[in-house]
Motif scaffolding. Structure first.
Motif, PDB file in Angstrom:
ATOM      1  N   PRO A  13       0.809  -1.222   0.000  1.00 30.53           N
ATOM      2  CA  PRO A  13       0.000   0.000   0.000  1.00 30.53           C
ATOM      3  C   PRO A  13       0.841   1.271   0.000  1.00 30.53           C
ATOM      4  CG  PRO A  13      -0.251  -1.184   2.082  1.00 30.53           C
ATOM      5  CD  PRO A  13       0.485  -2.086   1.154  1.00 30.53           C
TER       6      PRO A  13
ATOM      7  N   SER B 282     -10.624  -0.985   1.836  1.00 30.95           N
ATOM      8  CA  SER B 282      -9.581  -0.185   1.188  1.00 30.95           C
ATOM      9  C   SER B 282      -9.870  -0.026  -0.295  1.00 30.95           C
ATOM     10  CB  SER B 282      -8.213  -0.856   1.340  1.00 30.95           C
ATOM     11  OG  SER B 282      -7.929  -1.068   2.691  1.00 30.95           O
ATOM     12  N   ILE B 320      -5.488   2.965   5.511  1.00 30.13           N
ATOM     13  CA  ILE B 320      -4.970   1.674   5.055  1.00 30.13           C
ATOM     14  C   ILE B 320      -3.697   1.300   5.813  1.00 30.13           C
ATOM     15  CG2 ILE B 320      -4.032   0.421   3.066  1.00 30.13           C
ATOM     16  CD1 ILE B 320      -5.944   2.025   1.300  1.00 30.13           C
TER      17      ILE B 320
END
Lengths: 174, 630
Positions: A13, B282, B320
């Motif tokens: 991420p 997410s 996240i």
């Protein structure tokens, strides 16, 4: 869980976030824009629909030239904006670039035809002389001279930032 | 004046949501604080809901001193579209998105008892997410901005393609699905924060997750249907970036629901369940980011504003990264005590989790790679249907085979699956014969189409046998799973036949003449100019005679809307259970003929029907009384 795996789970991420950060903050003052002036090269090609010959003589006044093809996905994204320009009575000359005639006509039939005239450039001859690298590209033409060139999809903000200053300066489309 | 009240109420709500979040995460929890948190949340929700209702009322009463309403609504619109104009652009739709998020939290808040140990933290996490998005709304995309002193009289207009019932419902349904996954997300984070691995939290979020999944499924299908008949795209799926960002959470959610049922049964796959709950939410947030940051050009994207993009990126990034960090730090807590038995039901579900993960990764690549590539090398590339088909078809076929085998497997037991057992052998033989017949009948050797039909037919025949055994041998059957998987089989078969048989052609026809296409005579009867309330149009009239001599009329239109000068195509569709005959008109050529695009779309209705059937299975599960269902 192995420490490496933990780091990977976290890194995925984070990498995405940073990539998007760079994408969003990227300040490129229109790398696709180019203001080199040069006359429309001589050409002798067919029109898309009627297969009649088209040459420089058929193009007069102020107009834009738009390079497109039915295989070009970005052209489809750009297309509604061209329809918009057509409604604002901006003459658009289309150059159908390295395309099958039948596909091109079908494409226009499906999405609408924003063009005043369409030059069928199957071999990319005129496009080569114009310095086209792909589709879509758009040229601004004033009295037979190209005054601005944009590589890539045009839209409202590109029109107002790249083309509008030249249009105002040269008093075009009057 | 009224708009300021609405504005003020949402500011107040933001403050209260912050308090609820603060109490739950930073004040030690007692029964007093749980009650306080619950009540604060409810009050904040009521303030936000009133703020939104006032806003709806402003839109209905044509209050054009509000800039957003003036720009997106019009006094001539019917009330229905005045309301739906609120979600026709960025600010209003973000407002709706947030209100929906708060509704999920509110229902959770009243449905779950205050004694539930994870409830305060769950509510707190939802509250903080709401605060983040409300600040985003108020600071960067204020829907309450006014045009003073002189308000326009009639307003602008809603985008004509959005003046359609399906589209008025499509975004809200989709949003309900997206934000619905906030409950499983917040619950699993609350579980991780709490740190007690004995809490059986999975069971309580089962129905919430299925409900959000149902909304997502219906929302995506509505969008697909709308693009088919209103946008005139002529198909059901285009791998458009925004379709993709909706498909990713759907795939993750589907995997999540399956994992969840394993975790409920045996506490296995907890790692998957928690990771997937984080992933689903997410990806939902990622969808919001992609659409609202203007990073992608698409029919769906809103106006470009880097400020908004940066805020969203930062906020979503924090959510996240925090949740992933939490997951990593509590990893030892959720590690299973024993391994999954090979060939148990759990093992098949975990294999399919991996396959679904691969699909999600492939779509993510397809969506982001062109962006990154353009940034790095300054060249545009486009990733289209061939890429997705090449990856999707084999993986989906593989996943279907595992699903087929899993029907015979048992929970927590690794019994060997005998491939020559009657039901398996029967389904396999039936499907092989079916595929060979299809291959000869339609003269095709396209291996991927035949394999997809094979996979679909395996699933359908296998579940039919199960239903048969349930009816006559009283063998246990999980009805939700059976219906949802039958729908999947039907979906595979319909999609395969659709791509095998559908054809299209652009015909040039003059008035009063006809063209033949696929044994049909398309006769161009009439064309006339008509005027609608806010558009004028050319309306063509065609008579079509099919191979059996049946006659029917189709009247496609091309409309030009006055306010924006936008041109839209109105398709004309002749619907039969097997195929759609789909007509759009293009431009007139210089010789007087018109370009008419004709498509024959096979089984396209069945694709949406399959999606509806899947949703129906989910709805049945939500309303079931039994608690131990998968």
């Amino acid at each position: 869980m192995k420490i490496l795996l933990k780091i990977t789970v976290l890194l995925i991420p984070i990498i995405f976030i940073f990539m998007f950060f760079f994408l969003l903050t990227e300040k490129k003052p229109y790398p696709g824009a180019d203001y080199k002036e040069f006359p429309i090269p001589n050409f002798n090609l067919e029109s898309l629909y009627e297969s009649e010959p088209l040459t420089n003589v058929d193009l007069r006044g102020d107009y834009i030239i738009n390079i497109w093809a039915s295989w070009c996905i970005t052209c489809r994204i750009e297309h509604p904006y061209l329809m918009n320009l057509k409604n604002k009575r901006i003459p658009i000359i289309g150059i159908n670039y390295k395309d099958e005639r039948y596909d091109a006509i079908e494409w226009l039939g499906r999405y609408g035809d924003p063009y005043d005239k369409i030059i069928y450039d199957f071999k990319g001859l005129l496009a080569l002389d114009l310095g086209v690298t792909g589709a879509p590209e758009t040229f601004l033409v004033h009295d037979g001279v190209i005054v601005a060139h944009y590589q890539g999809e045009i839209n409202n903000s590109i029109w107002s930032d790249v083309f509008d200053p030249i249009i105002k300066e040269k008093e075009m489309f009057k | 004046m009224i708009v300021e009240i609405s504005h003020f109420l949402s500011l107040l709500a933001t403050g209260l949501f912050f308090l609820a979040g603060y109490f739950s995460l930073f004040v030690s929890s007692t029964s007093y604080t749980s009650n306080l948190i619950s009540r604060t949340y409810s009050q904040a929700f009521l303030l936000l809901a009133s703020s939104f209702l006032i806003y709806v009322w402003l839109a209905v009463t044509d209050n054009f001193s509000v800039e957003y309403i003036a720009n997106h609504s019009n006094s001539a619109l019917p009330i229905f579209y005045k309301v739906s104009s609120i979600w026709s652009a960025h600010e209003g739709s973000m407002f709706l998105w947030i209100v929906f998020l708060s509704i999920w939290g509110f229902i959770f808040n009243i449905a779950v008892n205050n004694n539930d140990i994870l409830k305060p933290k769950t509510i707190g996490i939802v509250s903080f997410i709401l605060v983040g998005f409300l600040l985003f709304l108020l600071l960067t995309s204020n829907p309450f901005a006014t045009i003073l002193p002189i308000a326009p009289i009639n307003g602008a207009d809603i985008n004509p393609v959005l003046q359609d019932p399906a589209l008025a419902i499509h975004p809200p349904t989709l949003y309900l699905g997206y934000v619905g996954f906030v409950i499983p997300f917040a619950s699993s984070l609350a579980f991780l924060i709490n740190g007690d691995s004995n809490i059986k939290w999975e069971k309580s979020i089962k129905k919430w997750s299925v409900m959000a999944w149902v909304f997502l499924t219906i929302g995506i299908s509505l969008g697909s249907w709308w693009a088919y008949y209103e946008l005139g795209w002529g198909g059901y799926w285009f791998w458009d970036p925004v379709e993709n960002v909706a498909l990713m959470p759907w795939l993750a959610a589907t995997a999540f629901i399956h994992s969840l049922s394993v975790s409920i049964k045996s506490s296995h796959l907890r790692i998957w369940t928690i990771l997937l709950s984080i992933l689903v939410f997410s990806l939902s947030l990622f969808g919001a980011f992609i659409v609202r940051s203007g990073i992608i050009d698409s029919v769906h994207s809103f106006a470009n504003d880097p400020q908004r993009g940066l805020y969203l990126l930062a906020f979503i990034g924090i959510i996240i990264v925090t949740s992933v960090l939490l997951f990593i730090s509590r990893f030892s807590m959720i590690k299973p005590s024993s391994n999954i038995k090979t060939l148990s039901k759990e093992s098949f579900i975990s294999i399919n989790n991996i396959l679904f993960g691969t699909l999600i990764f492939a779509i993510m690549l397809g969506v982001t790679y062109p962006l990154f590539y353009e940034y790095l090398f300054d060249q545009k590339i486009s990733v289209g249907a061939p890429f997705y088909n090449a990856i999707f078809i084999p993986i989906v076929i593989l996943a279907s085979l595992f699903l087929f085998l899993s029907v015979d497997s048992k929970w927590s037991r690794g019994i060997t699956i005998d491939l020559f057992k009657k039901p398996i052998a029967f389904s396999a033989i039936f499907s092989i014969i079916f595929v060979i017949t299809i291959s000869f009948l339609f003269n095709t050797t396209d291996i991927f189409i035949l394999l997809s039909i094979f996979a679909g037919s395996l699933i359908i025949s296998r579940y039919f046998i199960e239903i048969f055994r349930y009816l006559f041998n009283k063998k246990y059957l999980n009805p939700y799973s059976a219906i949802a998987h039958l729908a999947l089989g039907l979906l595979l078969v319909s999609i395969s036949f659709n791509s095998l048989l559908s054809t299209e052609r652009a015909l040039n026809i003059k008035l009063n003449e006809y063209e033949e296409y696929e044994d049909m005579k398309v006769y161009f009867k009439d064309i006339k100019l008509i005027e609608g309330s806010n558009y004028d149009a050319v309306k063509a009239s065609f008579n079509i005679e099919d191979e059996k001599g049946n006659n029917f009329n189709l009247n496609p239109e091309k409309r030009r809307y006055f306010t924006r000068g936008q041109i839209t195509t109105e398709t004309a569709i002749h619907i039969t259970p097997i195929k759609d005959i789909y007509l759009t008109i293009g431009d007139q050529l210089d010789d007087g003929s018109w370009i008419v695009n004709i498509q024959i779309n096979f089984l396209i209705r069945w694709i949406w029907f399959s999606a509806a059937l899947m949703s129906f299975a989910g709805i049945m599960l939500i309303f079931s009384k039994k608690k131990s269902n998968i």
